[in-house]
Design a protein around this motif. Sequence first.
Motif, PDB file in Angstrom:
ATOM      1  N   ILE A 107      53.804  28.131  50.514  1.00  0.00           N
ATOM      2  CA  ILE A 107      54.725  27.667  51.324  1.00  0.00           C
ATOM      3  C   ILE A 107      54.553  26.158  52.253  1.00  0.00           C
ATOM      4  N   THR A 108      54.681  25.066  52.235  1.00  0.00           N
ATOM      5  CA  THR A 108      54.497  24.060  53.200  1.00  0.00           C
ATOM      6  C   THR A 108      55.721  24.531  54.582  1.00  0.00           C
ATOM      7  N   VAL A 109      54.804  23.363  55.018  1.00  0.00           N
ATOM      8  CA  VAL A 109      56.066  23.290  56.707  1.00  0.00           C
ATOM      9  C   VAL A 109      57.715  23.026  56.117  1.00  0.00           C
ATOM     10  N   ALA A 110      57.076  22.250  55.823  1.00  0.00           N
ATOM     11  CA  ALA A 110      58.354  21.863  55.483  1.00  0.00           C
ATOM     12  C   ALA A 110      59.999  22.040  54.892  1.00  0.00           C
ATOM     13  N   ALA A 138      63.915  18.922  64.205  1.00  0.00           N
ATOM     14  CA  ALA A 138      62.352  19.695  64.659  1.00  0.00           C
ATOM     15  C   ALA A 138      61.354  19.900  64.458  1.00  0.00           C
ATOM     16  N   LEU A 139      60.228  19.153  63.186  1.00  0.00           N
ATOM     17  CA  LEU A 139      59.789  18.735  63.549  1.00  0.00           C
ATOM     18  C   LEU A 139      58.699  17.738  64.593  1.00  0.00           C
ATOM     19  N   ARG A 140      59.816  17.477  64.277  1.00  0.00           N
ATOM     20  CA  ARG A 140      59.090  15.873  66.087  1.00  0.00           C
ATOM     21  C   ARG A 140      59.042  16.822  67.192  1.00  0.00           C
ATOM     22  N   ALA A 141      60.141  17.856  67.417  1.00  0.00           N
ATOM     23  CA  ALA A 141      59.816  17.946  68.504  1.00  0.00           C
ATOM     24  C   ALA A 141      58.880  19.603  68.729  1.00  0.00           C
ATOM     25  N   THR A 142      58.458  19.919  68.188  1.00  0.00           N
ATOM     26  CA  THR A 142      57.361  20.366  67.826  1.00  0.00           C
ATOM     27  C   THR A 142      55.989  19.742  67.402  1.00  0.00           C
ATOM     28  N   GLY A 143      55.654  19.098  67.821  1.00  0.00           N
ATOM     29  CA  GLY A 143      54.928  18.731  67.072  1.00  0.00           C
ATOM     30  C   GLY A 143      53.848  18.522  65.393  1.00  0.00           C
ATOM     31  N   VAL A 144      54.835  18.915  64.601  1.00  0.00           N
ATOM     32  CA  VAL A 144      54.022  18.940  63.167  1.00  0.00           C
ATOM     33  C   VAL A 144      54.887  18.199  62.196  1.00  0.00           C
ATOM     34  N   GLU A 154      47.765  27.484  55.507  1.00  0.00           N
ATOM     35  CA  GLU A 154      46.621  26.768  55.817  1.00  0.00           C
ATOM     36  C   GLU A 154      46.539  25.969  57.680  1.00  0.00           C
ATOM     37  N   LEU A 155      46.854  26.633  57.861  1.00  0.00           N
ATOM     38  CA  LEU A 155      47.367  25.817  59.431  1.00  0.00           C
ATOM     39  C   LEU A 155      46.692  26.936  60.496  1.00  0.00           C
ATOM     40  N   SER A 156      46.062  26.565  61.507  1.00  0.00           N
ATOM     41  CA  SER A 156      45.497  27.495  62.963  1.00  0.00           C
ATOM     42  C   SER A 156      47.029  27.962  63.211  1.00  0.00           C
ATOM     43  N   GLY A 157      46.307  29.647  64.638  1.00  0.00           N
ATOM     44  CA  GLY A 157      47.446  30.320  64.681  1.00  0.00           C
ATOM     45  C   GLY A 157      48.167  29.077  65.891  1.00  0.00           C
ATOM     46  N   GLY A 158      47.791  28.111  66.481  1.00  0.00           N
ATOM     47  CA  GLY A 158      49.044  27.917  67.640  1.00  0.00           C
ATOM     48  C   GLY A 158      50.135  26.646  66.293  1.00  0.00           C
ATOM     49  N   VAL A 163      55.501  25.661  63.836  1.00  0.00           N
ATOM     50  CA  VAL A 163      55.826  25.711  63.002  1.00  0.00           C
ATOM     51  C   VAL A 163      57.079  26.815  62.940  1.00  0.00           C
ATOM     52  N   TRP A 164      56.883  27.840  63.261  1.00  0.00           N
ATOM     53  CA  TRP A 164      57.727  29.214  63.265  1.00  0.00           C
ATOM     54  C   TRP A 164      58.781  28.557  64.420  1.00  0.00           C
ATOM     55  N   ILE A 165      58.699  28.322  65.401  1.00  0.00           N
ATOM     56  CA  ILE A 165      59.611  27.640  66.402  1.00  0.00           C
ATOM     57  C   ILE A 165      60.453  26.063  66.105  1.00  0.00           C
ATOM     58  N   ALA A 166      59.553  25.759  65.219  1.00  0.00           N
ATOM     59  CA  ALA A 166      60.667  24.570  64.604  1.00  0.00           C
ATOM     60  C   ALA A 166      62.148  25.058  63.564  1.00  0.00           C
ATOM     61  N   LEU A 167      60.929  26.447  62.964  1.00  0.00           N
ATOM     62  CA  LEU A 167      62.501  26.959  62.123  1.00  0.00           C
ATOM     63  C   LEU A 167      63.880  27.306  62.704  1.00  0.00           C
TER      64      LEU A 167
END
Length: 271
Positions: A107-110, A138-144, A154-158, A163-167
């Motif tokens: 699944i992609t971030v978006a 949400a993507l902008r606020a969390t910097g993703v 494929e992302l790092s843990g941070g 991304v989960w917080i963006a959700l």
Amino acid sequence: MAETTHRDGRAASASEPGLHARAVRVSYDRREVLHGVDLGITPGTFTAIIGPNACGKSTLLRSMARVLPLAGGHITLDGNEIHRLPSRKLALRLGLLPQSATAPDGITVADLVSRGRSPHTGPLRQWSNDDEAAISAALRATGVTELAQARVDELSGGQRQRVWIALLLAQQTEYMLLDEPTTYLDVSHQFEVLRLLQGFKRDGKTVVTVLHDLNQAARFADRLVAMKDGRVVSQGAPEEVLTADLVTEVFGLPCLVVPDPVTGTPMMVAR
């Protein structure tokens, strides 16, 4: 009508704004895990729940999100018992990020963040510009934002945690409950996530999180809730809760509590 209790012991009406637990009991396999917990979360605050492993922190958070049934007591949101609220209505006001959340393979971030819009959609409501705007914000606020088309696995843990917080942010709830959001993150990413949550509080959201690091909890949260053996033993401002006596009582760790040289908030130093 259910009541909650202030730190000074006076009763408060269940119609008082906020998220309130009163005499809450929760059991697993006939074993009681929470024993008559009283807790009040004031709107617009950042609350950190602290305590040793297996003391009931996650159980309390999941109970307040209506993930777990109660064996007794009441939980109210602005005077309404959460177990009587329609699921969609509750999901529009309160969101939970559980421990170790897992995303579908590939699944992609978006796409993942878009799932935060589920409470706002339905069989008779089409995807709207409001949904797109909420996801973008949400993507902008969390910097993703730049990771929108990347695969989550494929992302790092941070990055994954943001991304989960963006959700959760895309859900656009007033109350954000997060269970150990800094676990498995290195120290720089821990501070990054906590600063992000502190910013949400400044934006008027109510943040409640379970944390293990006492000094981080005292530095970023404006209220602490200390638990031991399924009970709340102290709640209030960090300087009221994080004391040498409490750390010894709750964690069995002799320590000193001194002012943080940067923030002035209480800082625990083990003896």
